[in-house]
Design a protein around this motif. Structure first.
Motif, PDB file in Angstrom:
ATOM      1  N   VAL A   1       8.151   4.244  -1.932  1.00  0.00           N
ATOM      2  CA  VAL A   1       7.031   4.877  -2.140  1.00  0.00           C
ATOM      3  C   VAL A   1       6.459   4.944  -3.843  1.00  0.00           C
ATOM      4  O   VAL A   1       6.598   4.705  -4.992  1.00  0.00           O
ATOM      5  N   VAL A   2       8.069   5.485  -4.316  1.00  0.00           N
ATOM      6  CA  VAL A   2       7.714   6.337  -5.278  1.00  0.00           C
ATOM      7  C   VAL A   2       8.537   5.208  -6.535  1.00  0.00           C
ATOM      8  O   VAL A   2       7.938   4.903  -7.812  1.00  0.00           O
ATOM      9  N   GLU A   3       8.864   4.211  -5.968  1.00  0.00           N
ATOM     10  CA  GLU A   3       9.770   2.755  -6.937  1.00  0.00           C
ATOM     11  C   GLU A   3       8.140   1.811  -7.494  1.00  0.00           C
ATOM     12  O   GLU A   3       8.118   1.623  -8.446  1.00  0.00           O
ATOM     13  N   VAL A   4       7.403   1.772  -6.001  1.00  0.00           N
ATOM     14  CA  VAL A   4       6.114   1.193  -5.867  1.00  0.00           C
ATOM     15  C   VAL A   4       5.240   2.204  -7.027  1.00  0.00           C
ATOM     16  O   VAL A   4       5.005   1.064  -8.106  1.00  0.00           O
ATOM     17  N   ALA A   5       5.466   2.874  -7.364  1.00  0.00           N
ATOM     18  CA  ALA A   5       4.396   4.088  -7.948  1.00  0.00           C
ATOM     19  C   ALA A   5       4.225   3.718  -9.444  1.00  0.00           C
ATOM     20  O   ALA A   5       4.103   3.721 -10.542  1.00  0.00           O
ATOM     21  N   GLU A   6       5.415   3.779  -9.012  1.00  0.00           N
ATOM     22  CA  GLU A   6       6.337   3.503 -10.776  1.00  0.00           C
ATOM     23  C   GLU A   6       5.833   2.299 -11.621  1.00  0.00           C
ATOM     24  O   GLU A   6       6.163   1.894 -12.736  1.00  0.00           O
ATOM     25  N   LYS A   7       6.585   1.821 -10.624  1.00  0.00           N
ATOM     26  CA  LYS A   7       6.576   0.093 -11.511  1.00  0.00           C
ATOM     27  C   LYS A   7       5.012  -0.548 -11.171  1.00  0.00           C
ATOM     28  O   LYS A   7       4.303  -1.171 -12.729  1.00  0.00           O
ATOM     29  N   PHE A   8       4.025  -0.822 -10.822  1.00  0.00           N
ATOM     30  CA  PHE A   8       2.762  -0.423 -10.696  1.00  0.00           C
ATOM     31  C   PHE A   8       1.189  -0.130 -11.361  1.00  0.00           C
ATOM     32  O   PHE A   8       0.958  -0.095 -11.892  1.00  0.00           O
ATOM     33  N   SER A   9       1.754   1.345 -12.232  1.00  0.00           N
ATOM     34  CA  SER A   9       1.118   2.295 -12.561  1.00  0.00           C
ATOM     35  C   SER A   9       1.450   1.797 -14.137  1.00  0.00           C
ATOM     36  O   SER A   9       0.114   2.763 -14.188  1.00  0.00           O
TER      37      SER A   9
END
Length: 784
Positions: free
Chosen positions: A666-674
């Protein structure tokens, strides 16, 4: 084509009587020639007072005893005249005359002696049995016999299944002839006509059979002890191995297919016979000629001209090599069995004709008529009279359809008019090029006109592809079973490549669907080759397909074209192949496809494929149609959502990860797509802030989440969001709870400090004014 008379019947023993029988006006019910073509047998059914009879006539006036058998109705009549190969003497044969009550007479012809009765045998084991149909399959006799019920008032439905199909070896030796043990192939069956090919026996329902059992054919494979059920309207239905006599019951054979068979239409069979290639030739009452192969598949060959066939109108069928000869109403048709093309049509001057055997001559046909025996040859003509190849004919036929659709004239355009030239030069030029190219490997062809040379150089690659494709098809047909798979792979690759270079219409799409369904692995390899899919040095998937190929891949037919037959667009076919053979490449393929779409069409364009259904949703639809779903499918769904980079898809993937409690991801996706857009950044952060307010699973990742806070969020916005998503508790809140899952001010303090210390948007707007050297600004001078 001209008929050539080879005999006026004077060279036959008793030739005048043979002519008299043929001219009598009473049609012989059956005419058959011996394998060597030296004997003609007539099975004559005459009206009283003349007796029905079987008569043999010898060619070249061979002396010796004659064969003539007659009977007085209601005595038993012959049902079959069978020529059987003798294993004792090479190229020798015997004649078996099978009568209704099962008596079988075995005759042998000896030069200078004539016909000799070798032995009389009893084919049936029951005294009340009656043979209705018989054939020879290898060294065995196969027949269908009627076994009348014992009771005089038996049930009508049970009486319909009073037949059985039997087989019995007929052994010819130096000591004489003897029958082997009788074997019941199928019992309690309806009446069947048995027709034998070298390896199989076809069971065709009798015309007077039950409506329920007249909807399908049976094919018996003696070597495998297997029955195949097939219906011309549906093709292969079912096959079953009958390992014991108890399984040879007709009703047990159909037990698993009754529901399917009940929905079929009744068979429409006017005439049936077996071809020299082992298939069953069928002529319907509408004049349609088709062949049923031993594996149960059916193929249409040709349609005879004229009105529907009457029940009594005779149709003569015989195959000579790859040519099917058919005589109907005094017209002889010669048809290529492989292509269905009419080779020749000849109106005969004779009323009644019968085909005869031509030993060792597959390119010659002999016909017996009242005036004699006629022959004609259809061997390949000399080069100067060489017929045009089938491809050239197809060019003119297609050109006719093309010009006719665009013509304003009411007159019908024909192939003959096009060949004469004149207005339409394109088909004439293309036909000349094809004739030159297709024949130059056989014999040196005449040089082309200079005006054609440029066009020939343009289409040379297409001609080479066509020639190699035809050669490959020939290899598939002639190859041994071990090599067929390799040839099929090459053929599929060429076919997929050809269609991707053609217009992706409904027919081509349906054809591709069948190719992908029949040869999935070969179609997958062909797709990889056409799209030039491979991994680069960084392990990323790259495709070097041309824009035209990409357009074919993305072509999405209208909803009405994707009918109930399960036809799916090419993009979905390719996605299904990825899922089956290389699942980890599917998200990268969807991403590559989207890159091509974004470079070819504007965002949201109704003309592009994304204007209807997004590509990632089409790929997700393919994934949803899988029969079994597991963890790998959940991961594939996430990857497909994320590879689209669409805000809704990214948020859907984020919610799916939260549902699965995969907080690290979840955190990895948030960092990448933000980083994609401020709006998506805000949506992601608010979603995670709401999760943070409800539980403590994200606490280990707070130092990575707080930097994602959008600049426009204030401390008030953050507190409002947190308060809205706090979990509801049934107990009274207390200041100091012993539970460790409650949200505390200490956990929020780093985020609030970051927001408070960060300059606000309004501060940045007025920063220039606040940093001015004089405040407030000086009063402007007054005007007097």
């Amino acid at each position: 084509m001209k008929l050539r008379q080879v005999s006026d019947l004077s060279d036959f023993s008793r030739g005048h009587w043979l002519r008299e029988l043929l001219c009598r006006g009473e049609k012989p019910s059956h005419v058959q020639s011996s394998p060597d073509g030296q004997h003609v047998l007539l099975l004559q059914k005459s009206r009283p007072p003349a007796l029905p009879r079987v008569v043999a006539f010898q060619r070249h006036s061979i002396a010796g005893a004659d064969l003539e058998r007659s009977w007085q109705p209601p005595q038993s009549a012959p049902v079959g005249l069978l020529f059987l190969q003798s294993p004792v003497v090479p190229d020798s044969w015997v004649l078996a005359v099978v009568w209704e009550h099962g008596r079988t007479e075995v005759w042998h012809f000896v030069v200078a002696v004539g016909w000799q009765l070798l032995q009389t045998l009893e084919l049936c084991q029951g005294a009340r049995a009656r043979v209705v149909s018989v054939c020879s399959q290898g060294a065995s006799l196969v027949w269908c016999e009627e076994r009348p019920p014992l009771g005089a008032h038996s049930d009508v439905s049970k009486c319909a299944f009073r037949f059985c199909v039997c087989a019995r070896a007929l052994e010819l030796g130096e000591q004489g002839v003897r029958l082997g043990t009788a074997r019941i192939v199928l019992h309690n069956s309806p009446e069947y006509q048995v027709l034998a090919s070298p390896q199989h026996v076809f069971l065709v329902p009798a015309a007077a059979g039950l409506a329920t059992t007249s909807k399908f054919l049976l094919i018996w494979h003696p070597e495998k002890a297997e029955f195949t059920i097939t219906a011309p309207s549906a093709g292969f239905i079912h096959s079953k191995v009958l390992r014991s006599s108890s399984e040879s019951d007709f009703k047990k054979l159909l037990l698993g297919s009754v529901g399917l068979l009940s929905g079929f239409a009744a068979l429409d069979i006017h005439t049936s016979t077996v071809s020299n290639s082992g298939g069953l030739l069928l002529v319907s009452t509408k004049g349609s000629v088709s062949v049923v192969e031993p594996d149960g598949t059916q193929r249409h060959i040709f349609d005879l001209e004229g009105s529907p066939l009457a029940h009594g109108s005779p149709v003569q069928l015989k195959t000579f090599g790859s040519i099917l000869a058919c005589v109907l109403a005094g017209v002889l048709y010669l048809v290529d069995q492989n292509s269905g093309r009419l080779v020749e049509k000849e109106v005969l001057s004779m009323k009644e004709v019968h085909f005869l055997e031509c030993q060792g001559e597959e390119d010659s046909i002999q016909l017996l008529s009242q005036s004699g025996i006629y022959s004609f040859s259809f061997s390949k003509p000399e080069d100067n009279s060489r017929p045009e190849p089938c491809l050239v004919e197809m060019v003119f036929e297609e050109a006719c359809r093309y010009y006719q659709r665009r013509s304003l004239s009411s007159s019908k355009l024909t192939v003959e008019k096009l060949k004469k030239g004149g207005t339409f030069q394109a088909p004439v030029v293309l036909a000349a090029i094809l004739q030159h190219s297709l024949h130059q490997k056989q014999k040196p062809a005449r040089s082309l006109q200079d005006s054609y040379a440029k066009l020939l150089s343009t289409v040379s690659l297409e001609l080479q592809s066509y020639m190699s494709l035809e050669l490959l098809k020939t290899c598939v047909v002639c190859a041994p079973e071990s090599e067929v798979e390799r040839y099929c792979k090459e053929l599929v690759e060429q076919e997929v490549s050809r269609i991707l270079q053609s217009d992706m219409d409904k027919d081509n799409l349906a054809y591709l669907n069948s190719v992908f369904a029949s040869f999935p692995k070969a179609a997958w390899k062909a797709t990889r080759s056409c799209l030039q899919l491979q991994q680069n040095g960084d392990g990323l998937l790259v495709a070097r397909a041309t824009p035209e190929v990409w357009k074919k891949v993305l072509c999405q037919p209208q909803l009405e074209e994707v009918g109930q037959n399960g036809m799916v667009p090419l993009f979905e076919l390719i996605c299904a192949s990825f899922l089956r053979f290389k699942p980890k490449w599917l998200p990268s393929f969807v991403e590559l496809t989207q890159q091509y779409v974004s470079s070819s069409w504007s965002y949201g364009s109704k003309e592009g494929p994304e204007g209807r259904v997004p590509l990632y949703k089409r790929a997700l639809g393919v994934l949803a149609r899988k029969n079994k779903h597991g963890e790998a499918d959940e991961e594939m769904e996430l990857e497909l959502l994320l590879c689209s980079k669409r805000p809704k898809a990214v948020l859907q993937a984020l919610h799916l990860l939260i549902h699965l409690k995969r907080w690290q991801r979840v955190v990895e996706v948030a960092e990448k797509f933000s980083k994609l857009s401020p709006l998506l950044n805000k949506e992601i952060f608010i979603t995670l802030l709401a999760e943070f307010a409800q539980h403590r699973e994200l606490d280990p990742y707070l130092d990575r989440l707080w930097p994602l806070c959008p600049a426009e969020l204030t401390a008030s916005d953050i507190l409002t969001t947190v308060l809205q998503h706090l979990p509801h508790s049934q107990e009274e809140p207390v200041p100091f709870s012993s539970e460790g899952n409650q949200l505390t001010v200490g956990l929020l303090k780093p985020l609030l400090q970051r927001v408070v210390q960060r300059p606000s948007v309004q501060d940045e707007m007025y920063s220039d004014a606040l940093q001015s050297s004089t405040f407030p600004p000086p009063t402007p001078p007054r005007e007097h």
